[in-house]
Design a protein around this motif. Structure first.
Motif, PDB file in Angstrom:
ATOM      1  N   THR A 169      -3.254 -22.170 -38.429  1.00 10.63           N
ATOM      2  CA  THR A 169      -3.181 -20.547 -39.218  1.00 10.63           C
ATOM      3  C   THR A 169      -2.509 -21.167 -40.716  1.00 10.63           C
ATOM      4  OG1 THR A 169      -2.429 -19.662 -37.147  1.00 10.63           O
ATOM      5  CG2 THR A 169      -1.848 -18.612 -39.362  1.00 10.63           C
ATOM      6  N   TYR A 170      -1.742 -21.815 -40.882  1.00 10.35           N
ATOM      7  CA  TYR A 170      -1.026 -22.262 -42.102  1.00 10.35           C
ATOM      8  C   TYR A 170      -2.125 -22.723 -43.213  1.00 10.35           C
ATOM      9  CZ  TYR A 170       0.969 -24.873 -45.921  1.00 10.35           C
ATOM     10  OH  TYR A 170       1.230 -25.432 -47.203  1.00 10.35           O
ATOM     11  N   ARG A 171      -3.068 -23.607 -42.604  1.00  7.00           N
ATOM     12  CA  ARG A 171      -4.246 -24.412 -43.492  1.00  7.00           C
ATOM     13  C   ARG A 171      -5.157 -23.184 -43.829  1.00  7.00           C
ATOM     14  NH1 ARG A 171      -5.406 -30.111 -43.592  1.00  7.00           N
ATOM     15  NH2 ARG A 171      -3.363 -31.396 -42.705  1.00  7.00           N
ATOM     16  N   ILE A 172      -5.458 -22.254 -43.004  1.00  5.96           N
ATOM     17  CA  ILE A 172      -6.524 -21.250 -43.234  1.00  5.96           C
ATOM     18  C   ILE A 172      -5.981 -20.426 -44.237  1.00  5.96           C
ATOM     19  CG2 ILE A 172      -7.559 -19.297 -42.247  1.00  5.96           C
ATOM     20  CD1 ILE A 172      -7.976 -20.568 -39.738  1.00  5.96           C
ATOM     21  N   ASN A 173      -4.557 -20.073 -44.142  1.00  5.12           N
ATOM     22  CA  ASN A 173      -4.092 -19.019 -45.144  1.00  5.12           C
ATOM     23  C   ASN A 173      -4.139 -19.668 -46.488  1.00  5.12           C
ATOM     24  OD1 ASN A 173      -3.841 -17.095 -43.133  1.00  5.12           O
ATOM     25  ND2 ASN A 173      -1.643 -17.565 -43.013  1.00  5.12           N
ATOM     26  N   ARG A 174      -3.938 -21.193 -46.485  1.00  2.00           N
ATOM     27  CA  ARG A 174      -3.769 -21.929 -47.828  1.00  2.00           C
ATOM     28  C   ARG A 174      -5.096 -21.890 -48.230  1.00  2.00           C
ATOM     29  NH1 ARG A 174      -4.586 -26.909 -48.583  1.00  2.00           N
ATOM     30  NH2 ARG A 174      -4.196 -27.528 -46.581  1.00  2.00           N
ATOM     31  N   LEU A 175      -6.278 -22.278 -47.704  1.00  2.00           N
ATOM     32  CA  LEU A 175      -7.433 -22.218 -48.288  1.00  2.00           C
ATOM     33  C   LEU A 175      -8.028 -20.990 -48.686  1.00  2.00           C
ATOM     34  CD1 LEU A 175      -9.270 -24.443 -45.348  1.00  2.00           C
ATOM     35  CD2 LEU A 175      -8.971 -25.067 -47.677  1.00  2.00           C
ATOM     36  N   MET A 176      -7.495 -19.790 -48.207  1.00  2.00           N
ATOM     37  CA  MET A 176      -7.671 -18.550 -48.777  1.00  2.00           C
ATOM     38  C   MET A 176      -6.992 -18.220 -49.904  1.00  2.00           C
ATOM     39  SD  MET A 176      -7.749 -16.466 -44.959  1.00  2.00           S
ATOM     40  CE  MET A 176      -7.558 -14.759 -45.949  1.00  2.00           C
ATOM     41  N   GLN A 177      -5.778 -18.520 -49.995  1.00  2.00           N
ATOM     42  CA  GLN A 177      -4.656 -18.334 -51.188  1.00  2.00           C
ATOM     43  C   GLN A 177      -5.583 -19.278 -52.565  1.00  2.00           C
ATOM     44  OE1 GLN A 177      -1.197 -19.550 -49.836  1.00  2.00           O
ATOM     45  NE2 GLN A 177      -0.662 -17.750 -48.537  1.00  2.00           N
ATOM     46  N   GLU A 178      -6.204 -20.456 -52.111  1.00  2.00           N
ATOM     47  CA  GLU A 178      -6.697 -21.227 -53.011  1.00  2.00           C
ATOM     48  C   GLU A 178      -7.766 -21.049 -53.380  1.00  2.00           C
ATOM     49  OE1 GLU A 178      -6.359 -25.265 -51.944  1.00  2.00           O
ATOM     50  OE2 GLU A 178      -4.007 -25.333 -51.857  1.00  2.00           O
ATOM     51  N   LYS A 179      -8.433 -19.919 -52.721  1.00  2.37           N
ATOM     52  CA  LYS A 179      -9.946 -19.326 -53.136  1.00  2.37           C
ATOM     53  C   LYS A 179     -10.729 -20.323 -52.765  1.00  2.37           C
ATOM     54  CE  LYS A 179      -8.234 -15.457 -56.056  1.00  2.37           C
ATOM     55  NZ  LYS A 179      -8.395 -14.486 -54.833  1.00  2.37           N
ATOM     56  N   ILE A 180     -10.753 -21.248 -51.951  1.00  2.58           N
ATOM     57  CA  ILE A 180     -11.903 -22.149 -51.369  1.00  2.58           C
ATOM     58  C   ILE A 180     -12.504 -21.370 -50.194  1.00  2.58           C
ATOM     59  CG2 ILE A 180     -12.256 -24.152 -50.144  1.00  2.58           C
ATOM     60  CD1 ILE A 180      -9.670 -25.316 -51.217  1.00  2.58           C
ATOM     61  N   ILE A 181     -11.877 -20.555 -49.360  1.00  2.77           N
ATOM     62  CA  ILE A 181     -12.744 -19.831 -48.560  1.00  2.77           C
ATOM     63  C   ILE A 181     -12.377 -18.184 -49.293  1.00  2.77           C
ATOM     64  CG2 ILE A 181     -12.402 -18.333 -46.427  1.00  2.77           C
ATOM     65  CD1 ILE A 181     -11.082 -20.711 -45.162  1.00  2.77           C
ATOM     66  N   LEU A 182     -13.586 -17.622 -49.649  1.00  2.00           N
ATOM     67  CA  LEU A 182     -13.745 -16.428 -50.243  1.00  2.00           C
ATOM     68  C   LEU A 182     -13.787 -15.284 -49.428  1.00  2.00           C
ATOM     69  CD1 LEU A 182     -16.202 -17.467 -53.069  1.00  2.00           C
ATOM     70  CD2 LEU A 182     -13.894 -17.290 -53.264  1.00  2.00           C
ATOM     71  N   GLU A 183     -14.474 -15.435 -48.291  1.00  2.00           N
ATOM     72  CA  GLU A 183     -14.601 -14.374 -47.417  1.00  2.00           C
ATOM     73  C   GLU A 183     -14.912 -14.807 -45.772  1.00  2.00           C
ATOM     74  OE1 GLU A 183     -17.536 -11.187 -48.180  1.00  2.00           O
ATOM     75  OE2 GLU A 183     -18.591 -12.603 -49.022  1.00  2.00           O
ATOM     76  N   PHE A 184     -14.735 -13.628 -44.963  1.00  2.37           N
ATOM     77  CA  PHE A 184     -15.158 -14.245 -43.542  1.00  2.37           C
ATOM     78  C   PHE A 184     -16.215 -12.999 -43.429  1.00  2.37           C
ATOM     79  CE2 PHE A 184     -10.660 -15.605 -43.792  1.00  2.37           C
ATOM     80  CZ  PHE A 184     -11.010 -17.010 -42.965  1.00  2.37           C
ATOM     81  N   TYR A 185     -17.644 -13.667 -42.957  1.00  2.00           N
ATOM     82  CA  TYR A 185     -18.530 -12.342 -42.566  1.00  2.00           C
ATOM     83  C   TYR A 185     -19.576 -12.718 -41.386  1.00  2.00           C
ATOM     84  CZ  TYR A 185     -22.181 -15.247 -45.198  1.00  2.00           C
ATOM     85  OH  TYR A 185     -22.758 -16.223 -45.836  1.00  2.00           O
ATOM     86  N   THR A 186     -20.005 -11.620 -41.224  1.00  4.57           N
ATOM     87  CA  THR A 186     -21.100 -11.612 -40.106  1.00  4.57           C
ATOM     88  C   THR A 186     -22.373 -11.722 -40.488  1.00  4.57           C
ATOM     89  OG1 THR A 186     -19.359 -10.557 -38.786  1.00  4.57           O
ATOM     90  CG2 THR A 186     -21.686 -10.300 -37.955  1.00  4.57           C
ATOM     91  N   ILE A 187     -23.193 -12.652 -39.682  1.00  2.00           N
ATOM     92  CA  ILE A 187     -24.668 -12.693 -40.334  1.00  2.00           C
ATOM     93  C   ILE A 187     -25.514 -11.640 -39.072  1.00  2.00           C
ATOM     94  CG2 ILE A 187     -26.666 -14.137 -40.569  1.00  2.00           C
ATOM     95  CD1 ILE A 187     -24.701 -16.627 -40.378  1.00  2.00           C
ATOM     96  N   ILE A 188     -26.041 -10.575 -39.889  1.00  2.71           N
ATOM     97  CA  ILE A 188     -26.682  -9.656 -39.108  1.00  2.71           C
ATOM     98  C   ILE A 188     -28.105  -9.681 -39.301  1.00  2.71           C
ATOM     99  CG2 ILE A 188     -26.800  -7.178 -38.609  1.00  2.71           C
ATOM    100  CD1 ILE A 188     -23.807  -7.007 -39.658  1.00  2.71           C
TER     101      ILE A 188
END
Length: 270
Positions: A35-54
Motif C-alpha cells: 500500500t505504501y509503495r503504490i501511494n508513493r508511486l502515485m505521489q511521484e506521478k509515476i502511476i497517473l491513473e487506474f483505469y478499466t479497458i472496455i
C-alpha cells in the motif's frame, strides 16, 4: 525505483484491480508495504491513473484517431484548443507530439454521420489555426506488450466474449469503474444504491461477457527514464508480414503495434 516497484507496476499493468493482499504476495512484501509503495508511486506521478479497458463496440461505439497540424497558433489559442478537446464528450485520449504532427487524439462515435459532425465542429471552431487534419480508423489488428519495459513477458489474458444485454445500472458501473479501476465494491454500492454483492456479481458478469476486457494503469514513461516514439510504416508488399510482426513482438522496445486496412498513408503504427 527498485525491483519491488517494478514488480508492482508489472502486476498493476496487467490487472490494476488486483486485491492488495494478492499483489503483496506476488511481489513478496507485506500488505502495508505494498500500500505504501503504490501511494508513493502515485505521489511521484509515476502511476497517473487506474483505469478499466472496455470493449466500446459492445456499447455500439467505434473509435478513430485524429492527427492535427497547426499553423500560426498562439499559446493562448493552443491552450483553448486543448481545453476544448479535454472537455469534449467523445474524446478519449489526447497527446502532444513533436515532428510532422503537433497533436493526436482519439474519439469515439456511433456512426459516420456523428464522426463527420465532430470533425466539422472542430474545423469550424478553429479553422484559422488548423493546417491539416488526418482521421484514421481504429486498427484492423493490434497487439500490446505493456510489461516489456519491466523486463517481463507477461501479457493480458484474452477473454471469450458472450452476449449480454446492458441496462442503466451496468452503464453506471462502467462509468465509475472506468474512472478508477480500483474503486471498492462498497464505494460503488453506495454510489449506485445496490448491495456490494450485487455490484460484484454485475462486474464479474461484465468481465465474463467481454465488455470489461481488463484493468490497467497509465504510467509516465519519462519518470522511468524512457521516451516514447511513434513510427508509421508504409509497406511495399504483404509478403513479409509475419516476419515483420515476429520482429516487433520480440523487440524489447516495441510496446504495441496496430495494423491498418485502407489507410493510404501507412499500414503499421508502432
Amino acid at each position: 525505483m527498485d525491483k519491488k516497484d517494478q514488480k508492482i507496476l508489472t502486476e498493476l499493468t496487467l490487472n490494476s484491480r488486483i486485491p492488495i493482499n494478492k499483489l503483496a504476495k506476488k511481489v513478496g512484501i507485506s500488505r502495508e508495504v505494498a500500500t505504501y509503495r503504490i501511494n508513493r508511486l502515485m505521489q511521484e506521478k509515476i502511476i497517473l491513473e487506474f483505469y478499466t479497458i472496455i470493449d466500446i463496440q459492445r456499447l455500439d461505439f467505434s473509435k478513430a484517431g485524429c492527427l492535427i497540424q497547426f499553423k500560426g497558433i498562439s499559446k493562448e489559442k493552443e491552450k483553448e484548443f486543448l481545453d476544448y478537446l479535454v472537455k469534449h464528450e467523445f474524446v478519449t485520449y489526447l497527446g502532444l507530439l513533436t515532428g510532422k504532427w503537433n497533436l493526436a487524439f482519439d474519439k469515439v462515435y456511433k456512426d459516420k454521420e456523428q464522426l463527420t459532425l465532430i470533425i466539422k465542429e472542430l474545423e469550424n471552431k478553429f479553422a484559422r489555426f488548423l493546417d491539416k487534419i488526418l482521421v484514421i480508423s481504429s486498427g484492423f489488428e493490434e497487439e500490446n506488450f505493456p510489461t516489456k519495459i519491466f523486463d517481463s513477458k507477461k501479457e493480458f489474458e484474452i477473454k471469450e466474449t458472450k452476449e449480454i444485454n446492458l441496462d442503466k445500472t451496468d452503464l453506471k458501473i462502467l462509468k465509475e469503474i472506468s474512472i478508477n479501476s480500483r474503486i471498492e465494491y462498497k464505494e460503488l454500492a453506495d454510489k449506485i444504491k445496490l448491495s456490494a454483492n450485487a455490484i460484484k456479481y454485475r462486474i464479474k458478469n461484465l468481465e465474463k461477457c467481454g465488455v470489461i476486457l481488463g484493468y490497467t494503469i497509465s504510467i509516465d514513461f519519462k519518470k522511468l527514464q524512457y521516451e516514447m516514439y511513434n513510427i508509421q510504416i508504409k509497406k511495399t508488399s504483404s509478403k513479409n508480414d509475419e516476419e515483420i510482426k515476429r520482429f516487433l513482438r520480440n523487440n524489447k522496445n516495441v510496446i504495441y503495434f496496430y495494423e491498418h486496412l485502407g489507410n493510404e498513408n501507412w499500414d503499421l503504427d508502432i
